[in-house]
Design a protein around this motif. Structure first.
Motif, PDB file in Angstrom:
ATOM      1  N   ALA A  57      -9.085  36.322 -25.039  1.00  0.00           N
ATOM      2  CA  ALA A  57      -8.215  36.899 -26.068  1.00  0.00           C
ATOM      3  C   ALA A  57      -8.558  38.365 -26.294  1.00  0.00           C
ATOM      4  CB  ALA A  57      -8.348  36.106 -27.370  1.00  0.00           C
ATOM      5  N   ASP A  58      -9.843  38.701 -26.300  1.00  0.00           N
ATOM      6  CA  ASP A  58     -10.255  40.088 -26.483  1.00  0.00           C
ATOM      7  C   ASP A  58      -9.778  40.955 -25.327  1.00  0.00           C
ATOM      8  OD1 ASP A  58     -11.943  42.111 -27.967  1.00  0.00           O
ATOM      9  OD2 ASP A  58     -12.971  42.137 -26.026  1.00  0.00           O
ATOM     10  N   ARG A  59      -9.850  40.437 -24.131  1.00  0.00           N
ATOM     11  CA  ARG A  59      -9.388  41.181 -22.954  1.00  0.00           C
ATOM     12  C   ARG A  59      -7.882  41.387 -22.980  1.00  0.00           C
ATOM     13  NH1 ARG A  59      -7.929  39.564 -17.331  1.00  0.00           N
ATOM     14  NH2 ARG A  59      -8.756  41.105 -15.862  1.00  0.00           N
ATOM     15  N   ALA A  60      -7.152  40.384 -23.478  1.00  0.00           N
ATOM     16  CA  ALA A  60      -5.691  40.448 -23.449  1.00  0.00           C
ATOM     17  C   ALA A  60      -5.126  41.475 -24.415  1.00  0.00           C
ATOM     18  CB  ALA A  60      -5.108  39.066 -23.744  1.00  0.00           C
ATOM     19  N   GLY A  61      -5.760  41.681 -25.588  1.00  0.00           N
ATOM     20  CA  GLY A  61      -5.259  42.672 -26.531  1.00  0.00           C
ATOM     21  C   GLY A  61      -5.012  42.109 -27.908  1.00  0.00           C
ATOM     22  N   LEU A  62      -4.578  42.990 -28.803  1.00  0.00           N
ATOM     23  CA  LEU A  62      -4.500  42.651 -30.219  1.00  0.00           C
ATOM     24  C   LEU A  62      -3.481  41.564 -30.530  1.00  0.00           C
ATOM     25  CD1 LEU A  62      -4.789  46.222 -31.808  1.00  0.00           C
ATOM     26  CD2 LEU A  62      -6.556  44.442 -31.648  1.00  0.00           C
ATOM     27  N   GLY A  63      -2.457  41.417 -29.695  1.00  0.00           N
ATOM     28  CA  GLY A  63      -1.425  40.434 -29.995  1.00  0.00           C
ATOM     29  C   GLY A  63      -1.775  39.026 -29.605  1.00  0.00           C
ATOM     30  N   VAL A  64      -2.944  38.816 -29.007  1.00  0.00           N
ATOM     31  CA  VAL A  64      -3.335  37.501 -28.504  1.00  0.00           C
ATOM     32  C   VAL A  64      -4.572  37.013 -29.238  1.00  0.00           C
ATOM     33  CG1 VAL A  64      -4.145  36.217 -26.483  1.00  0.00           C
ATOM     34  CG2 VAL A  64      -2.365  37.956 -26.218  1.00  0.00           C
ATOM     35  N   GLY A  65      -4.499  35.776 -29.754  1.00  0.00           N
ATOM     36  CA  GLY A  65      -5.645  35.128 -30.376  1.00  0.00           C
ATOM     37  C   GLY A  65      -6.082  33.943 -29.546  1.00  0.00           C
ATOM     38  N   ILE A  66      -7.170  33.303 -29.948  1.00  0.00           N
ATOM     39  CA  ILE A  66      -7.682  32.190 -29.152  1.00  0.00           C
ATOM     40  C   ILE A  66      -6.699  31.026 -29.118  1.00  0.00           C
ATOM     41  CG2 ILE A  66     -10.100  32.830 -29.519  1.00  0.00           C
ATOM     42  CD1 ILE A  66     -10.298  30.622 -31.589  1.00  0.00           C
ATOM     43  N   ILE A 221     -11.510  29.638 -12.162  1.00  0.00           N
ATOM     44  CA  ILE A 221     -11.174  29.839 -13.566  1.00  0.00           C
ATOM     45  C   ILE A 221      -9.880  30.637 -13.657  1.00  0.00           C
ATOM     46  CG2 ILE A 221     -11.798  31.037 -15.707  1.00  0.00           C
ATOM     47  CD1 ILE A 221     -13.372  28.540 -15.422  1.00  0.00           C
ATOM     48  N   GLY A 222      -8.867  30.026 -14.279  1.00  0.00           N
ATOM     49  CA  GLY A 222      -7.613  30.700 -14.587  1.00  0.00           C
ATOM     50  C   GLY A 222      -7.229  30.372 -16.008  1.00  0.00           C
ATOM     51  N   TRP A 223      -6.155  30.993 -16.487  1.00  0.00           N
ATOM     52  CA  TRP A 223      -5.724  30.697 -17.851  1.00  0.00           C
ATOM     53  C   TRP A 223      -4.273  31.099 -18.067  1.00  0.00           C
ATOM     54  CZ3 TRP A 223      -9.717  34.351 -17.005  1.00  0.00           C
ATOM     55  CH2 TRP A 223      -9.356  35.698 -17.138  1.00  0.00           C
ATOM     56  N   THR A 224      -3.703  30.560 -19.129  1.00  0.00           N
ATOM     57  CA  THR A 224      -2.374  30.965 -19.569  1.00  0.00           C
ATOM     58  C   THR A 224      -2.482  31.612 -20.943  1.00  0.00           C
ATOM     59  OG1 THR A 224      -1.932  28.813 -20.597  1.00  0.00           O
ATOM     60  CG2 THR A 224      -1.200  29.126 -18.319  1.00  0.00           C
ATOM     61  N   LEU A 225      -1.580  32.537 -21.215  1.00  0.00           N
ATOM     62  CA  LEU A 225      -1.390  33.145 -22.529  1.00  0.00           C
ATOM     63  C   LEU A 225       0.039  32.836 -22.944  1.00  0.00           C
ATOM     64  CD1 LEU A 225      -2.958  36.657 -21.742  1.00  0.00           C
ATOM     65  CD2 LEU A 225      -4.124  34.656 -22.696  1.00  0.00           C
ATOM     66  N   ALA A 226       0.198  32.197 -24.076  1.00  0.00           N
ATOM     67  CA  ALA A 226       1.526  31.755 -24.505  1.00  0.00           C
ATOM     68  C   ALA A 226       1.547  31.648 -26.022  1.00  0.00           C
ATOM     69  CB  ALA A 226       1.873  30.408 -23.862  1.00  0.00           C
ATOM     70  N   SER A 227       2.723  31.368 -26.564  1.00  0.00           N
ATOM     71  CA  SER A 227       2.822  31.102 -28.000  1.00  0.00           C
ATOM     72  C   SER A 227       1.926  29.925 -28.344  1.00  0.00           C
ATOM     73  CB  SER A 227       4.265  30.791 -28.385  1.00  0.00           C
ATOM     74  OG  SER A 227       4.656  29.533 -27.860  1.00  0.00           O
ATOM     75  N   THR A 228       1.523  29.822 -29.605  1.00  0.00           N
ATOM     76  CA  THR A 228       0.641  28.714 -29.985  1.00  0.00           C
ATOM     77  C   THR A 228       1.306  27.363 -29.737  1.00  0.00           C
ATOM     78  OG1 THR A 228       1.412  28.936 -32.273  1.00  0.00           O
ATOM     79  CG2 THR A 228      -0.645  30.058 -31.685  1.00  0.00           C
ATOM     80  N   THR A 229       2.616  27.290 -29.948  1.00  0.00           N
ATOM     81  CA  THR A 229       3.328  26.025 -29.703  1.00  0.00           C
ATOM     82  C   THR A 229       3.259  25.638 -28.237  1.00  0.00           C
ATOM     83  OG1 THR A 229       4.845  26.460 -31.537  1.00  0.00           O
ATOM     84  CG2 THR A 229       5.536  24.838 -29.899  1.00  0.00           C
ATOM     85  N   ARG A 230       3.563  26.622 -27.354  1.00  0.00           N
ATOM     86  CA  ARG A 230       3.522  26.311 -25.928  1.00  0.00           C
ATOM     87  C   ARG A 230       2.083  26.121 -25.445  1.00  0.00           C
ATOM     88  NH1 ARG A 230       7.283  25.904 -22.570  1.00  0.00           N
ATOM     89  NH2 ARG A 230       8.759  27.174 -23.759  1.00  0.00           N
ATOM     90  N   ALA A 231       1.148  26.903 -25.995  1.00  0.00           N
ATOM     91  CA  ALA A 231      -0.250  26.740 -25.610  1.00  0.00           C
ATOM     92  C   ALA A 231      -0.729  25.326 -25.933  1.00  0.00           C
ATOM     93  CB  ALA A 231      -1.124  27.781 -26.305  1.00  0.00           C
ATOM     94  N   ASP A 232      -0.323  24.795 -27.066  1.00  0.00           N
ATOM     95  CA  ASP A 232      -0.688  23.426 -27.423  1.00  0.00           C
ATOM     96  C   ASP A 232      -0.118  22.431 -26.402  1.00  0.00           C
ATOM     97  OD1 ASP A 232      -2.051  24.293 -29.646  1.00  0.00           O
ATOM     98  OD2 ASP A 232      -0.448  23.826 -31.070  1.00  0.00           O
ATOM     99  N   ALA A 233       1.117  22.686 -25.968  1.00  0.00           N
ATOM    100  CA  ALA A 233       1.735  21.793 -24.980  1.00  0.00           C
ATOM    101  C   ALA A 233       1.011  21.882 -23.641  1.00  0.00           C
ATOM    102  CB  ALA A 233       3.216  22.144 -24.811  1.00  0.00           C
ATOM    103  N   ILE A 234       0.639  23.102 -23.229  1.00  0.00           N
ATOM    104  CA  ILE A 234      -0.082  23.273 -21.964  1.00  0.00           C
ATOM    105  C   ILE A 234      -1.449  22.617 -22.047  1.00  0.00           C
ATOM    106  CG2 ILE A 234      -1.119  24.990 -20.423  1.00  0.00           C
ATOM    107  CD1 ILE A 234       1.192  26.889 -21.210  1.00  0.00           C
ATOM    108  N   ALA A 235      -2.142  22.780 -23.187  1.00  0.00           N
ATOM    109  CA  ALA A 235      -3.452  22.155 -23.359  1.00  0.00           C
ATOM    110  C   ALA A 235      -3.341  20.634 -23.299  1.00  0.00           C
ATOM    111  CB  ALA A 235      -4.078  22.595 -24.679  1.00  0.00           C
ATOM    112  N   ALA A 236      -2.280  20.075 -23.865  1.00  0.00           N
ATOM    113  CA  ALA A 236      -2.091  18.625 -23.816  1.00  0.00           C
ATOM    114  C   ALA A 236      -1.913  18.151 -22.377  1.00  0.00           C
ATOM    115  CB  ALA A 236      -0.882  18.230 -24.660  1.00  0.00           C
ATOM    116  N   ILE A 237      -1.168  18.924 -21.582  1.00  0.00           N
ATOM    117  CA  ILE A 237      -0.997  18.581 -20.165  1.00  0.00           C
ATOM    118  C   ILE A 237      -2.337  18.659 -19.441  1.00  0.00           C
ATOM    119  CG2 ILE A 237       0.061  19.359 -18.006  1.00  0.00           C
ATOM    120  CD1 ILE A 237       2.474  20.273 -19.813  1.00  0.00           C
ATOM    121  N   CYS A 238      -3.100  19.725 -19.709  1.00  0.00           N
ATOM    122  CA  CYS A 238      -4.407  19.879 -19.064  1.00  0.00           C
ATOM    123  C   CYS A 238      -5.363  18.749 -19.457  1.00  0.00           C
ATOM    124  CB  CYS A 238      -5.023  21.234 -19.421  1.00  0.00           C
ATOM    125  SG  CYS A 238      -4.281  22.629 -18.560  1.00  0.00           S
ATOM    126  N   SER A 239      -5.230  18.241 -20.680  1.00  0.00           N
ATOM    127  CA  SER A 239      -6.120  17.165 -21.104  1.00  0.00           C
ATOM    128  C   SER A 239      -5.920  15.926 -20.248  1.00  0.00           C
ATOM    129  CB  SER A 239      -5.886  16.835 -22.584  1.00  0.00           C
ATOM    130  OG  SER A 239      -4.653  16.160 -22.778  1.00  0.00           O
TER     131      SER A 239
END
Length: 378
Positions: A57-66, A221-239
């Motif tokens: 999140a720090d690398r991505a910039g101010l508009g991105v949180g954990i 190691i890879g990652w996605t940056l998305a809205s919190t709603t979509r991030a939750d959906a992606i995390a659920a898929i990864c689980s």
């Protein structure tokens, strides 16, 4: 979906491998301990460890949180999970500008989608709304934009990214921005979708990782940056898909992101030298040309004049196999990326290996004179 990977590394001895997508320039010292991460390893949260989420999140910039970040074991899995979160039974089509990374069609199909290839031009990653609208249907769910692009290193301008973000939002399409080559320290940093939208919003998903930027492909190691709603959906898929990403790998990744600029400075110098050497060599090969890539780790050489002119018949039928079997050098056929008549070669190799591979390719292309470029090609 059962096609073999075009970047598979040959196991036979004596072949110079210029086909892989990892950075092979040596930059890390051997570990001081034989197994520094041997410790209790409980499951981690599906989205990632707190330290790594904060570093990303720090690398991505101010508009991105954990809450916008989801970690995955490699960018491929991140892309697959993101696509699975985007596609629905009614909207399965994914626009794919060419040339494109050869794994995208497979990943789209694995996620339940249907790739729709868009004609493109080697060396240019710019897209216009007219060509996008020509392929848009009520089944279109997403568009994949890769900048800097594999295979040719083309970079989308900031204006192009702004237009793409606007187009996606107006058309109700998700823009999946694959930026894994953006962190490669080669020339000025390519523009990011986050330069247009610091907050990814509901219509943008950014994919990134450490494979290229920090020469850590084997870390996965890879990652996605998305809205919190979509991030939750992606995390659920990864689980369900992976449970959680390797704890030790995440610890190394967090350390690399917070203290890896020395490594990147060394990579910058080595990659720049290697690219200059590669382009100088290509310029001497009859019937072969290449545009200097604006990013990435590949040169995408146009061999159409050579194929139309002095190439032996066996090379015309299967140029990559001929180069491997007759000259002992492995490259990737441009047809795998939607651009036949080209070859992709990596310059992110140790100097001796790169020089050896370039010499072998030079000998292969040396015979005969080049024919004119086929009509209507660039």
């Amino acid at each position: 979906m059962t096609a073999p990977s075009p970047t598979a590394v040959p196991t036979r001895a004596g072949v110079v491998v210029m086909s892989t997508g990892d950075v092979r320039v040596p930059v890390y010292a051997p570990a001081a301990q034989p197994c520094p991460h041997l410790a209790d390893q409980p499951y981690q949260p599906p989205a990632g460890t707190p330290d790594l989420l904060a570093a990303i999140a720090d690398r991505a910039g101010l508009g991105v949180g954990i809450g916008n970040v989801v970690v995955a074991p490699g960018a491929r899995v991140a892309i697959l999970a993101a696509l699975r979160s985007i596609l629905t039974p009614d909207r399965r089509e994914v626009l794919l500008p060419a040339p494109y990374w050869s794994s995208y069609p497979w990943l789209i199909e694995a996620a339940g989608g249907a790739p729709v290839a868009l004609a493109g031009r080697v060396g240019s990653a710019d897209l216009d709304n007219q060509s996008l609208d020509a392929h848009l249907t009520d089944r279109t769910a997403a568009i994949v934009v890769n900048s800097p692009r594999n295979p040719d290193g083309a970079v989308a301008t900031l204006d192009t990214l702004r237009e793409l973000v606007d187009w996606a939002e107006r058309r109700g399409v998700v823009l999946l921005a694959d930026e894994v080559y953006r962190g490669v320290p080669l020339g000025p940093a390519a523009p990011s979708v986050l330069d247009v939208r610091p907050d990814p919003g509901e219509r943008c998903v950014v994919v990134d990782g450490l494979s290229k930027s920090h020469a850590l492909a084997g870390l996965r190691i890879g990652w996605t940056l998305a809205s919190t709603t979509r991030a939750d959906a992606i995390a659920a898929i990864c689980s369900h898909l992976v449970g959680s990403t390797c704890t030790a790998a995440q610890a190394i990744a967090a350390a690399a992101l917070t203290s890896g600029e020395g490594v990147r400075a060394g990579l910058r110098a080595a990659l720049t030298r290697n690219l200059d050497s590669t382009l100088a060599a290509v310029s001497t090969w009859p019937g072969v040309s290449a545009v200097r890539p604006a990013g990435g780790i590949f040169v995408f050489a146009d061999i159409r004049r050579w194929l139309a002119g002095p190439a032996p018949e066996s090379a015309r039928r299967e140029p990559v196999g001929w180069l491997r079997d007759r000259h002992g050098v492995q490259v990737v056929d441009g047809a795998a990326f939607g651009a036949p008549g080209h070859i992709r070669l990596s310059f992110a190799l140790p100097t001796d290996d790169l020089d050896d591979g370039l010499r072998r390719l030079g000998r292969a292309f040396a015979a005969g004179r080049a024919a004119p470029c086929p009509e209507g090609t660039s």
